[in-house]
Design an enzyme around this catalytic site. Sequence first.
Site, PDB file in Angstrom:
ATOM      1  N   CYS A  55       0.862  -1.180   0.000  1.00 23.06           N
ATOM      2  CA  CYS A  55       0.000   0.000   0.000  1.00 23.06           C
ATOM      3  C   CYS A  55       0.898   1.228   0.000  1.00 23.06           C
ATOM      4  O   CYS A  55       2.117   1.111  -0.152  1.00 23.06           O
ATOM      5  CB  CYS A  55      -0.948  -0.007   1.193  1.00 23.06           C
ATOM      6  SG  CYS A  55      -0.118  -0.104   2.794  1.00 23.06           S
ATOM      7  N   THR A  56       0.338   2.399   0.182  1.00 24.01           N
ATOM      8  CA  THR A  56       1.115   3.629   0.030  1.00 24.01           C
ATOM      9  C   THR A  56       2.245   3.751   1.048  1.00 24.01           C
ATOM     10  O   THR A  56       3.408   3.912   0.679  1.00 24.01           O
ATOM     11  CB  THR A  56       0.197   4.859   0.142  1.00 24.01           C
ATOM     12  OG1 THR A  56      -0.899   4.719  -0.762  1.00 24.01           O
ATOM     13  CG2 THR A  56       0.963   6.138  -0.185  1.00 24.01           C
TER      14      THR A  56
END
Length: 268
Positions: free
Chosen positions: A176-177
């Site tokens: 994810c980010t």
Amino acid sequence: MTVSVCAFYKFVSIVDAPDLRESLLQRCEALGIKGTILLAREGINATISGAPAAMDSFLADLRSDTRFADLVVKRAVAEAHPFQRLKVKVKREIIAFDPSAEGPLGAVGTYVKPQDWNALISDPDVIVVDTRNAYEVAIGSFQRAVDPKTAAFSDFPSYVRVNLDPARDRKVAMFCTGGIRCEKASAHLIDMGFAEVYHLEGGILNYLETVPPEQSLWQGECFVFDERVSVTHGNVPGTHMLCVKCGFPIAETDDAACSSCGTPQDAS
């Protein structure tokens, strides 16, 4: 003027969230720091910006609290504040997933350092899953990554239930980010009985900061939740903007139109 942009999170028990909110708010206001800090019983999650010296002072103060002494911070540089104001909020969760859960303070997946990520996701026996939302995936992701096509992170458990099977999918790698969503997602998969669950340590932002472009398996740009809209290798601002009508990220080109609603970027 250049500003330092800092992103960090930590899952740790916080029983005094309202009091901590007040002290952090006052300190940020005094230092001219902008952005968002979320607090919950399960921990802290923040992306903030400020003058480099101000940010150093704030982080030193925060780490003086034993709960945050080992806080890991991802830093980038911007030409101006990517946030318009400061928000410090107390929430039920620091990343919305399952309000009934206590947070992944126990078993989570195996952390994989950016330097080792390429080898893992190149293994054909590994299922690579992007845990972000569809509009984020649309502008960039890793090679071989599966897009769950979720509209919100809280949709992820439904995706897992329908599409993944612990008896079949023995090795699952997620990203994810900044890493926080994978903490909860990996804990969820472990609870469901998946044998080998991996996640990218520090998320995409850490990978883009660490792995040279010529060695990278990242394709496109990484969506971020501030006025930069997207970043690329080195965590420098990318080439995307938000649609003036629906807020979907689109490329900053003269003839760009939003792929979500069709609105040209120069529409008023």
